[in-house]
Design an enzyme around this catalytic site. Structure first.
Site, PDB file in Angstrom:
ATOM      1  N   HIS A 113      77.690  -3.253 -56.381  1.00 57.16           N
ATOM      2  CA  HIS A 113      77.308  -2.713 -55.080  1.00 57.16           C
ATOM      3  C   HIS A 113      78.430  -1.857 -54.502  1.00 57.16           C
ATOM      4  O   HIS A 113      78.195  -0.775 -53.941  1.00 57.16           O
ATOM      5  CB  HIS A 113      76.984  -3.880 -54.147  1.00 57.16           C
ATOM      6  CG  HIS A 113      76.492  -3.467 -52.803  1.00 57.16           C
ATOM      7  ND1 HIS A 113      76.769  -4.193 -51.669  1.00 57.16           N
ATOM      8  CD2 HIS A 113      75.732  -2.417 -52.394  1.00 57.16           C
ATOM      9  CE1 HIS A 113      76.210  -3.604 -50.622  1.00 57.16           C
ATOM     10  NE2 HIS A 113      75.582  -2.532 -51.044  1.00 57.16           N
ATOM     11  N   GLU A 162      78.478   1.437 -56.219  1.00 56.72           N
ATOM     12  CA  GLU A 162      77.398   2.277 -55.672  1.00 56.72           C
ATOM     13  C   GLU A 162      77.872   3.021 -54.432  1.00 56.72           C
ATOM     14  O   GLU A 162      77.688   4.241 -54.311  1.00 56.72           O
ATOM     15  CB  GLU A 162      76.194   1.404 -55.337  1.00 56.72           C
ATOM     16  CG  GLU A 162      75.094   2.103 -54.553  1.00 56.72           C
ATOM     17  CD  GLU A 162      74.380   1.164 -53.596  1.00 56.72           C
ATOM     18  OE1 GLU A 162      74.199   1.544 -52.414  1.00 56.72           O
ATOM     19  OE2 GLU A 162      74.010   0.054 -54.015  1.00 56.72           O
ATOM     20  N   HIS A 163      78.490   2.322 -53.510  1.00 58.55           N
ATOM     21  CA  HIS A 163      79.007   2.957 -52.291  1.00 58.55           C
ATOM     22  C   HIS A 163      80.046   4.021 -52.620  1.00 58.55           C
ATOM     23  O   HIS A 163      80.055   5.110 -52.039  1.00 58.55           O
ATOM     24  CB  HIS A 163      79.641   1.901 -51.383  1.00 58.55           C
ATOM     25  CG  HIS A 163      78.678   1.160 -50.534  1.00 58.55           C
ATOM     26  ND1 HIS A 163      78.782   1.097 -49.166  1.00 58.55           N
ATOM     27  CD2 HIS A 163      77.563   0.433 -50.840  1.00 58.55           C
ATOM     28  CE1 HIS A 163      77.795   0.375 -48.662  1.00 58.55           C
ATOM     29  NE2 HIS A 163      77.050  -0.050 -49.672  1.00 58.55           N
ATOM     30  N   GLU A 177      77.555  -4.479 -43.873  1.00 54.95           N
ATOM     31  CA  GLU A 177      76.231  -4.701 -44.455  1.00 54.95           C
ATOM     32  C   GLU A 177      75.978  -6.197 -44.672  1.00 54.95           C
ATOM     33  O   GLU A 177      74.885  -6.699 -44.402  1.00 54.95           O
ATOM     34  CB  GLU A 177      76.126  -3.937 -45.779  1.00 54.95           C
ATOM     35  CG  GLU A 177      74.749  -3.906 -46.371  1.00 54.95           C
ATOM     36  CD  GLU A 177      74.658  -2.993 -47.588  1.00 54.95           C
ATOM     37  OE1 GLU A 177      73.757  -3.226 -48.421  1.00 54.95           O
ATOM     38  OE2 GLU A 177      75.472  -2.056 -47.705  1.00 54.95           O
TER      39      GLU A 177
END
Length: 202
Positions: free
Chosen positions: A8, A11-12, A89
């Site tokens: 994740h 991805e960012h 998040e």
């Protein structure tokens, strides 16, 4: 397992500058200025990136998009800073009953070692505030999993099929195909069977 949430995090980071387009907001600015939108998400076993844009802007969008996968920068400053976005998040997620239920199911029913059993979104703690070797871990993860032979690309547009194929080949043939066999998708069941009948009071 040592860096839960690393996929994740990666991805960012791909949105935050590449060799040909080093400005962190370049891709999103280009997409927005051409009437489009973009996003991405990381699930248990895959990460998906997607965008839409005006037809005439597709070549420029693909040039920027392909550079995500061919030449990301993973700058040290962005690495440390983006952990805050991951933490934000996570803070939002834990307010959701559905998200918390999903985490409970993963923790109590998932097979240890299977991706389903992991904490795949990550937070400040699991990503060590972006320090403690976070950038090196990102580079290792990118090198192992971001390979052309482990990716799929789909294009949809008003251009002819031949033109779409030309654009795809032009931009994405430079993606690395690294030596060694591809990482297989896990074929084992993600669940501990005898735990499937457990009932939890939330």
């Amino acid at each position: 397992e040592a860096w839960q949430g690393l996929a994740h995090f990666c991805e960012h980071m791909l949105f935050l500058g590449t060799a040909s387009y080093p400005d962190e907001g370049d891709f999103e600015s280009y997409i927005a200025s051409n009437g489009g939108s973009n996003n991405a998400y990381t699930d248990s076993e895959e990460t998906v990136y997607f965008f839409d844009v005006g037809a005439g802007a597709l070549p420029g969008a693909l040039a920027r998009f392909s550079d995500f996968f061919a030449a990301p920068l993973f700058t040290e400053s962005a690495t440390a800073r983006e952990v805050a976005a991951i933490e934000s998040e996570h803070s939002k997620n834990i307010q959701s009953d559905g998200w918390r239920t999903e985490q409970l199911l993963r923790a109590t029913r998932g097979v240890s070692g299977h991706p389903y059993n992991g904490f795949f979104t990550g937070n400040r703690a699991t990503l060590r505030d972006g320090g403690g070797g976070a950038r090196a871990a990102l580079l290792d993860f990118y090198g192992e999993y971001y390979r052309a032979d482990q990716m799929d690309l789909s294009l949809l547009g008003p251009q002819s099929l031949d033109e779409l194929q030309r654009l795809a080949t032009e931009q994405f043939s430079r993606l690395p195909s690294r030596p060694g066999p591809p990482q297989p998708l896990s074929l084992m069941s993600p669940f501990v069977v005898h735990r499937l009948a457990l009932v939890h009071r939330l």
